[in-house]
Scaffold this motif. Structure first.
Motif, mmCIF file in Angstrom:
data_model
loop_
_atom_site.group_PDB
_atom_site.id
_atom_site.type_symbol
_atom_site.label_atom_id
_atom_site.label_comp_id
_atom_site.label_asym_id
_atom_site.label_seq_id
_atom_site.Cartn_x
_atom_site.Cartn_y
_atom_site.Cartn_z
ATOM 1 N N GLN A 42 -15.012 -71.769 54.678
ATOM 2 C CA GLN A 42 -14.138 -70.664 55.042
ATOM 3 C C GLN A 42 -12.683 -71.071 54.802
ATOM 4 O O GLN A 42 -12.292 -72.199 55.095
ATOM 5 C CB GLN A 42 -14.333 -70.288 56.500
ATOM 6 N N LEU A 43 -11.885 -70.141 54.309
ATOM 7 C CA LEU A 43 -10.499 -70.459 53.977
ATOM 8 C C LEU A 43 -9.758 -71.000 55.195
ATOM 9 O O LEU A 43 -9.112 -72.049 55.118
ATOM 10 C CB LEU A 43 -9.788 -69.223 53.435
ATOM 11 N N PHE A 44 -9.823 -70.299 56.321
ATOM 12 C CA PHE A 44 -9.044 -70.720 57.484
ATOM 13 C C PHE A 44 -9.539 -72.057 58.024
ATOM 14 O O PHE A 44 -8.744 -72.901 58.442
ATOM 15 C CB PHE A 44 -9.077 -69.645 58.577
ATOM 16 N N LEU A 45 -10.843 -72.276 58.014
ATOM 17 C CA LEU A 45 -11.394 -73.514 58.569
ATOM 18 C C LEU A 45 -11.029 -74.712 57.691
ATOM 19 O O LEU A 45 -10.603 -75.759 58.198
ATOM 20 C CB LEU A 45 -12.907 -73.370 58.711
ATOM 21 N N GLU A 46 -11.168 -74.558 56.387
ATOM 22 C CA GLU A 46 -10.823 -75.663 55.489
ATOM 23 C C GLU A 46 -9.329 -75.946 55.539
ATOM 24 O O GLU A 46 -8.904 -77.103 55.447
ATOM 25 C CB GLU A 46 -11.265 -75.341 54.060
ATOM 26 N N ALA A 47 -8.512 -74.897 55.709
ATOM 27 C CA ALA A 47 -7.066 -75.103 55.839
ATOM 28 C C ALA A 47 -6.745 -75.880 57.111
ATOM 29 O O ALA A 47 -5.872 -76.764 57.113
ATOM 30 C CB ALA A 47 -6.349 -73.753 55.841
ATOM 31 N N CYS A 48 -7.434 -75.559 58.211
ATOM 32 C CA CYS A 48 -7.236 -76.320 59.461
ATOM 33 C C CYS A 48 -7.554 -77.795 59.247
ATOM 34 O O CYS A 48 -6.811 -78.675 59.700
ATOM 35 C CB CYS A 48 -8.119 -75.748 60.568
ATOM 36 N N HIS A 49 -8.630 -78.066 58.558
ATOM 37 C CA HIS A 49 -9.019 -79.454 58.311
ATOM 38 C C HIS A 49 -8.012 -80.178 57.416
ATOM 39 O O HIS A 49 -7.929 -81.417 57.440
ATOM 40 C CB HIS A 49 -10.408 -79.518 57.689
ATOM 41 N N GLU A 50 -7.235 -79.403 56.650
ATOM 42 C CA GLU A 50 -6.194 -79.998 55.807
ATOM 43 C C GLU A 50 -4.860 -80.132 56.540
ATOM 44 O O GLU A 50 -3.864 -80.548 55.959
ATOM 45 C CB GLU A 50 -6.002 -79.153 54.543
ATOM 46 N N GLY A 51 -4.841 -79.756 57.819
ATOM 47 C CA GLY A 51 -3.629 -79.916 58.615
ATOM 48 C C GLY A 51 -2.762 -78.686 58.719
ATOM 49 O O GLY A 51 -1.675 -78.747 59.304
ATOM 50 N N GLN A 52 -3.205 -77.567 58.171
ATOM 51 C CA GLN A 52 -2.439 -76.331 58.281
ATOM 52 C C GLN A 52 -2.824 -75.581 59.556
ATOM 53 O O GLN A 52 -3.881 -75.822 60.145
ATOM 54 C CB GLN A 52 -2.688 -75.447 57.057
ATOM 55 N N GLN A 53 -1.948 -74.678 59.974
ATOM 56 C CA GLN A 53 -2.256 -73.815 61.107
ATOM 57 C C GLN A 53 -2.805 -72.515 60.553
ATOM 58 O O GLN A 53 -2.102 -71.799 59.830
ATOM 59 C CB GLN A 53 -1.011 -73.579 61.954
ATOM 60 N N ALA A 54 -4.044 -72.217 60.872
ATOM 61 C CA ALA A 54 -4.708 -71.064 60.269
ATOM 62 C C ALA A 54 -5.663 -70.436 61.270
ATOM 63 O O ALA A 54 -6.209 -71.107 62.147
ATOM 64 C CB ALA A 54 -5.466 -71.494 59.016
ATOM 65 N N MET A 55 -5.847 -69.140 61.131
ATOM 66 C CA MET A 55 -6.827 -68.436 61.961
ATOM 67 C C MET A 55 -7.375 -67.245 61.197
ATOM 68 O O MET A 55 -6.779 -66.769 60.232
ATOM 69 C CB MET A 55 -6.213 -67.974 63.279
#
Length: 291
Positions: A160-173
């Motif tokens: 999922q875009l938001f989940l993978e972004a979170c794992h990369e250190g971004q703030q996403a929901m």
């Protein structure tokens, strides 16, 4: 060799609308990852119109229809390869059409400080946030500033875009909104409400002028989603509504002559309308309160 274009737009592209003065945070809004989820698309276009008249600070990028092949086919997935785009991020530049699309979207969103991914959960659903709050404390703060009243912990499906972004250190929901299914229906009250709530988030991030100390709103956090399915062919008659809360033992509806009861205190994210259900079909999706 001659290329004949008989219909626009090309389905191997997506459009990025960029606003701002590049001095401040970068926020990306995505919608239409699933083409039928059109309340989300409508909300994204509301922001495009808004920022044309009210230029933001920092940078705001909006991709209103990420998955154009799915959108023009009024479907969840692309007709090219039937791959779910929101299960394959960061994608593959040498993969199928959808895998290449995922990789391009992933590249465009790499510099974002915040990613807000808009989705829909059907006419029988309600509006809530999908979050990874157990792993990232900032997810609590983001949810409270946004003010969507219910936050459900993601089931953790990778890609999922938001989940993978979170794992990369971004703030996403990810925001699930009422509407979309069936046939791309747009729920206007939901779109308008989400538009206003996201404006508050933009004030918090200082992309929109206003009180930067937007007060925390009352938000309930819930565990992962539980799905109640029919165990036979019978008529389902719902007694409660999506977006409401239930107590353990409450009668959510009737399946034939049998009560469908809440297994815990929780939030009803979606509940089917009156219909005949076959064995294994979904009746209710709900999430237990995180006490």
């Amino acid at each position: 060799m001659e290329s004949v274009i008989y219909h626009e737009p090309s389905l191997s592209k997506f459009e990025v609308y960029t606003f701002g003065d590049n001095i401040g945070p970068e926020i990306v809004i995505t919608a239409g990852i699933h083409g039928v989820e059109q309340t989300a698309i409508y909300t994204a276009y509301q922001f495009i119109d808004y920022f044309k008249e009210h230029p933001p600070k920092g940078t705001v990028k909006i991709i209103p229809i990420v998955n154009q092949p799915a959108y023009f086919n009024r479907d969840r997935v692309s007709p090219y390869d039937r791959v779910d785009l929101n299960r394959i991020f960061p994608g593959d530049p040498n993969g199928t059409q959808t895998e290449q699309l995922a990789n391009k979207v992933w590249t465009v969103t790499r510099n974002a400080d915040y990613i807000i991914d808009l989705h829909c959960c059907g006419e029988h659903g309600s509006t809530y946030i999908m979050s990874l709050y157990s792993e990232y404390d900032h997810q609590y703060e983001l949810a409270r500033k946004l003010g969507v009243e219910n936050v459900v912990h993601t089931g953790g499906a990778r890609g999922q875009l938001f989940l993978e972004a979170c794992h990369e250190g971004q703030q996403a929901m990810l925001i699930e909104m009422k509407g979309g299914q069936p046939d791309g229906v747009v729920d206007l009250p939901t779109a308008n409400s989400t538009f206003k709530k996201l404006q508050d988030l933009f004030r918090y991030t200082s992309n929109i002028s206003g009180d930067a100390s937007v007060e925390d709103k009352h938000v309930r956090f819930h565990h992962k989603m539980t799905t109640l399915k029919s165990n036979r062919h019978a008529f389902f008659h719902p007694y409660m509504s999506a977006g409401t809360h239930c107590k353990k033992g409450d009668t959510l509806g009737m399946l034939g002559n049998d009560k469908v009861q809440a297994p815990f205190n929780g939030y009803i994210a979606a509940i089917n309308r009156p219909r005949y259900c076959f064995s294994g079909e979904r009746m209710v999706r709900l999430a237990e309160n995180n006490m």
